[in-house]
Each structure stands twice: as structure tokens, then as C-alpha cells.
Design a protein around this motif. Structure first.
Motif, PDB file in Angstrom:
ATOM      1  N   SER A  20      40.886  22.767  37.199  1.00 53.67           N
ATOM      2  CA  SER A  20      41.405  23.742  38.166  1.00 53.67           C
ATOM      3  C   SER A  20      41.792  25.045  37.492  1.00 53.67           C
ATOM      4  N   ARG A  21      42.453  24.911  36.350  1.00 54.29           N
ATOM      5  CA  ARG A  21      42.856  26.110  35.601  1.00 54.29           C
ATOM      6  C   ARG A  21      41.625  26.886  35.140  1.00 54.29           C
ATOM      7  N   GLY A  22      40.625  26.180  34.639  1.00 55.45           N
ATOM      8  CA  GLY A  22      39.388  26.831  34.207  1.00 55.45           C
ATOM      9  C   GLY A  22      38.687  27.524  35.364  1.00 55.45           C
ATOM     10  N   ALA A  23      38.644  26.871  36.517  1.00 55.32           N
ATOM     11  CA  ALA A  23      37.990  27.449  37.699  1.00 55.32           C
ATOM     12  C   ALA A  23      38.730  28.691  38.171  1.00 55.32           C
ATOM     13  N   LYS A  24      40.059  28.647  38.118  1.00 52.90           N
ATOM     14  CA  LYS A  24      40.857  29.802  38.543  1.00 52.90           C
ATOM     15  C   LYS A  24      40.603  31.000  37.634  1.00 52.90           C
ATOM     16  N   ILE A  25      40.627  30.774  36.347  1.00 55.49           N
ATOM     17  CA  ILE A  25      40.390  31.858  35.396  1.00 55.49           C
ATOM     18  C   ILE A  25      38.968  32.386  35.540  1.00 55.49           C
ATOM     19  N   ARG A  26      38.003  31.484  35.677  1.00 53.40           N
ATOM     20  CA  ARG A  26      36.603  31.896  35.855  1.00 53.40           C
ATOM     21  C   ARG A  26      36.460  32.786  37.077  1.00 53.40           C
ATOM     22  N   LYS A  27      37.057  32.379  38.190  1.00 59.01           N
ATOM     23  CA  LYS A  27      36.957  33.148  39.426  1.00 59.01           C
ATOM     24  C   LYS A  27      37.569  34.531  39.264  1.00 59.01           C
ATOM     25  N   GLU A  28      38.755  34.584  38.677  1.00 61.46           N
ATOM     26  CA  GLU A  28      39.428  35.880  38.472  1.00 61.46           C
ATOM     27  C   GLU A  28      38.584  36.810  37.611  1.00 61.46           C
ATOM     28  N   GLN A  29      38.085  36.290  36.503  1.00 63.13           N
ATOM     29  CA  GLN A  29      37.316  37.121  35.587  1.00 63.13           C
ATOM     30  C   GLN A  29      35.949  37.480  36.150  1.00 63.13           C
ATOM     31  N   LEU A  30      35.355  36.569  36.892  1.00 59.04           N
ATOM     32  CA  LEU A  30      34.068  36.841  37.518  1.00 59.04           C
ATOM     33  C   LEU A  30      34.205  37.974  38.536  1.00 59.04           C
ATOM     34  N   GLU A  31      35.223  37.893  39.378  1.00 56.58           N
ATOM     35  CA  GLU A  31      35.448  38.946  40.373  1.00 56.58           C
ATOM     36  C   GLU A  31      35.692  40.293  39.687  1.00 56.58           C
ATOM     37  N   ARG A  32      36.476  40.277  38.638  1.00 55.18           N
ATOM     38  CA  ARG A  32      36.774  41.509  37.897  1.00 55.18           C
ATOM     39  C   ARG A  32      35.486  42.100  37.303  1.00 55.18           C
ATOM     40  N   THR A  33      34.707  41.253  36.648  1.00 55.43           N
ATOM     41  CA  THR A  33      33.479  41.711  36.006  1.00 55.43           C
ATOM     42  C   THR A  33      32.461  42.202  37.023  1.00 55.43           C
ATOM     43  N   LEU A  34      32.257  41.449  38.103  1.00 58.30           N
ATOM     44  CA  LEU A  34      31.300  41.871  39.124  1.00 58.30           C
ATOM     45  C   LEU A  34      31.726  43.183  39.766  1.00 58.30           C
ATOM     46  N   SER A  35      33.019  43.357  39.956  1.00 58.86           N
ATOM     47  CA  SER A  35      33.532  44.606  40.513  1.00 58.86           C
ATOM     48  C   SER A  35      33.242  45.782  39.579  1.00 58.86           C
ATOM     49  N   GLN A  36      33.459  45.575  38.290  1.00 52.19           N
ATOM     50  CA  GLN A  36      33.188  46.638  37.319  1.00 52.19           C
ATOM     51  C   GLN A  36      31.698  46.954  37.257  1.00 52.19           C
ATOM     52  N   LEU A  37      30.870  45.922  37.242  1.00 58.25           N
ATOM     53  CA  LEU A  37      29.428  46.138  37.196  1.00 58.25           C
ATOM     54  C   LEU A  37      28.928  46.824  38.470  1.00 58.25           C
ATOM     55  N   GLN A  38      29.467  46.413  39.590  1.00 60.59           N
ATOM     56  CA  GLN A  38      29.065  46.988  40.874  1.00 60.59           C
ATOM     57  C   GLN A  38      29.469  48.453  40.949  1.00 60.59           C
ATOM     58  N   ALA A  39      30.593  48.818  40.346  1.00 60.60           N
ATOM     59  CA  ALA A  39      31.047  50.206  40.363  1.00 60.60           C
ATOM     60  C   ALA A  39      30.095  51.104  39.573  1.00 60.60           C
ATOM     61  N   ASP A  40      29.508  50.557  38.507  1.00 62.29           N
ATOM     62  CA  ASP A  40      28.602  51.338  37.664  1.00 62.29           C
ATOM     63  C   ASP A  40      27.224  51.505  38.296  1.00 62.29           C
ATOM     64  N   SER A  41      26.738  50.473  38.949  1.00 61.26           N
ATOM     65  CA  SER A  41      25.422  50.532  39.595  1.00 61.26           C
ATOM     66  C   SER A  41      25.272  49.333  40.525  1.00 61.26           C
ATOM     67  N   GLU A  42      24.301  49.410  41.381  1.00 68.41           N
ATOM     68  CA  GLU A  42      24.052  48.319  42.324  1.00 68.41           C
ATOM     69  C   GLU A  42      23.474  47.110  41.592  1.00 68.41           C
TER      70      GLU A  42
END
Length: 90
Positions: A20-42
Motif C-alpha cells: 500500500s505504501r509503495g502504491a501510494k508513493i508510486r501514484k503520487e510520483q507518477l501524477e507529479r511526473t506526468l504533470s511535469q511532462l504534460q506541461a512541457d509537451s503533449e
């Protein structure tokens, strides 16, 4: 081994806690990373899927050793190791 008056620690509960802890951290970091990547380009659907799969593989690999250690501890009735692992993943 510690002597505890509480009921023995359940290794399945410990494994669930770690997962559960691993899944929570993965989700948080995935959302953060995808948001940053999406901001730079589609991002394409394939790129997004590749990042998601990468995050899953990283978490699986990182948690493989603690999971194996917990399973060994359960076979050896080593409650102290199980309790320690749970406290490390709070």
C-alpha cells in the motif's frame, strides 16, 4: 526477538502495508511526473503508458527484497523483523 504482550504480527498484514505504501508513493510520483511532462509537451498515449509501466516496475523491484525478507521472517517466526519492516514503511 522481542517479547510483546500484543497478538503476533501478521506477515500478510505487513506485506499489504508495504504494498500500500509503495502504491501510494508510486501514484503520487507518477501524477507529479506526468504533470511535469504534460506541461512541457503533449504526451502520446504510448508515452504515458511507458511512464506508468516504468513506475510499476521500479516499485516492484524496490519492494521485492523487503517482501522476500518478510516471507523469510514469517517462516522463521521472527516477529521482530516483521514489526521493524512495518515501522519502516509507515
Amino acid at each position: 526477538m522481542s517479547r510483546n504482550t500484543e497478538s503476533p504480527v501478521d506477515v500478510d498484514e505487513a506485506l499489504t502495508h508495504i504494498d500500500s505504501r509503495g502504491a501510494k508513493i508510486r501514484k503520487e510520483q507518477l501524477e507529479r511526473t506526468l504533470s511535469q511532462l504534460q506541461a512541457d509537451s503533449e504526451l502520446t498515449a504510448d508515452q504515458r503508458l511507458a511512464v506508468e509501466r516504468l513506475s510499476e516496475r521500479l516499485v516492484d523491484r524496490l519492494l521485492a527484497v523487503p517482501r522476500a525478507s518478510l516471507q523469510d521472517a514469517a517462516q522463521n517466526a521472527d516477529e521482530e523483523t516483521i514489526e521493524t519492516a512495518m515501522s519502516l514503511f509507515e
